[in-house]
Design an enzyme around this catalytic site. Structure first.
Site, mmCIF file in Angstrom:
data_model
loop_
_atom_site.group_PDB
_atom_site.id
_atom_site.type_symbol
_atom_site.label_atom_id
_atom_site.label_comp_id
_atom_site.label_asym_id
_atom_site.label_seq_id
_atom_site.Cartn_x
_atom_site.Cartn_y
_atom_site.Cartn_z
ATOM 1 N N ASP A 7 -5.117 -35.101 41.503
ATOM 2 C CA ASP A 7 -5.149 -35.818 42.778
ATOM 3 C C ASP A 7 -6.019 -37.071 42.644
ATOM 4 O O ASP A 7 -6.872 -37.148 41.757
ATOM 5 C CB ASP A 7 -5.734 -34.859 43.828
ATOM 6 C CG ASP A 7 -5.932 -35.503 45.178
ATOM 7 O OD1 ASP A 7 -5.088 -36.327 45.580
ATOM 8 O OD2 ASP A 7 -6.928 -35.149 45.845
ATOM 9 N N ASP A 9 -7.587 -39.145 45.727
ATOM 10 C CA ASP A 9 -8.687 -39.277 46.692
ATOM 11 C C ASP A 9 -9.569 -38.043 46.716
ATOM 12 O O ASP A 9 -9.101 -36.928 46.939
ATOM 13 C CB ASP A 9 -8.120 -39.552 48.087
ATOM 14 C CG ASP A 9 -7.298 -40.824 48.086
ATOM 15 O OD1 ASP A 9 -7.778 -41.818 47.526
ATOM 16 O OD2 ASP A 9 -6.179 -40.811 48.630
ATOM 17 N N ASP A 133 -8.676 -31.657 45.896
ATOM 18 C CA ASP A 133 -9.777 -31.266 46.794
ATOM 19 C C ASP A 133 -9.249 -30.657 48.097
ATOM 20 O O ASP A 133 -10.045 -30.228 48.926
ATOM 21 C CB ASP A 133 -10.690 -32.467 47.101
ATOM 22 C CG ASP A 133 -9.983 -33.546 47.890
ATOM 23 O OD1 ASP A 133 -8.823 -33.869 47.565
ATOM 24 O OD2 ASP A 133 -10.580 -34.070 48.841
HETATM 25 MG MG LIG Z 1 -7.551 -35.575 47.759
#
Ligand SMILES: [Mg+2]
Length: 174
Positions: A7, A9, A133
């Site tokens: 990922d 961000d 996240d």
């Molecule tokens: Mg993310």
């Protein structure tokens, strides 16, 4: 070669510091990363949801984000043993596409452009591992989800968790 999807961000790009700095400046507040344990900024200030989301809709927002510590070195090393894809849910902020692409070209130039995946629902991704996240992306992911620690996810349990890029390195290369 096994395949790792990563990922952007909150994992390789630090959007939170910038979002927090802009928010604090514009609203004369002093919210810290500590205040965001277990929640996102929109949950802490729900009445300002639109303003908070508008930062991310600004086309240039993602262009100058800081690179997460050690992510470049570790991903470069991992790429010698694994197939690496950067997978970002770009449909949440379609205006961010160009800035994100340019950011990846600048900071992860050692990866092939063809390994950058701008997608909607990440369940379409077929990889052995997904480092992310947001736990919601693991629900329908067929491989091994690896939760990258971010203030909002610190209370999530039941996932393989890594706290930083050195721990990612240990997980894959030890
Ligand atoms: Mg993310």
């Amino acid at each position: 070669m096994k395949r790792i999807a990563i990922d952007m961000d909150g994992v390789i790009a630090d959007y939170l510091s910038k979002q927090l700095a802009l928010f604090n400046r514009d609203h004369n507040e002093n919210i810290t990363v500590e205040d965001l344990k277990g929640k996102k900024l929109i949950e802490l200030r729900p009445h300002l949801k639109d303003e908070i989301m508008n930062y991310l809709k600004e086309p240039s927002f993602f262009r100058d984000l800081e690179v997460m510590k050690d992510s470049q070195e570790v991903i470069k090393e991992l790429s010698e043993h694994y197939e690496i894809f950067i997978t970002t849910a770009a449909m949440e902020f379609p205006t961010s596409f160009t800035a994100k692409y340019e950011w990846l070209r600048e900071h992860f130039s050692f990866l092939n452009d063809m390994n950058f995946v701008f997608c909607g629902d990440k369940s379409i991704i077929n990889a052995d591992y997904l480092i992310d996240d947001n736990v919601r992306h693991f629900k329908r992911f067929s491989g091994q989800g690896i939760l990258f620690t971010s203030p909002h996810n610190v209370y999530e349990t039941g996932y393989v968790r890594v706290n930083n890029w050195q721990e990612v390195r240990d997980y894959f290369l030890k």
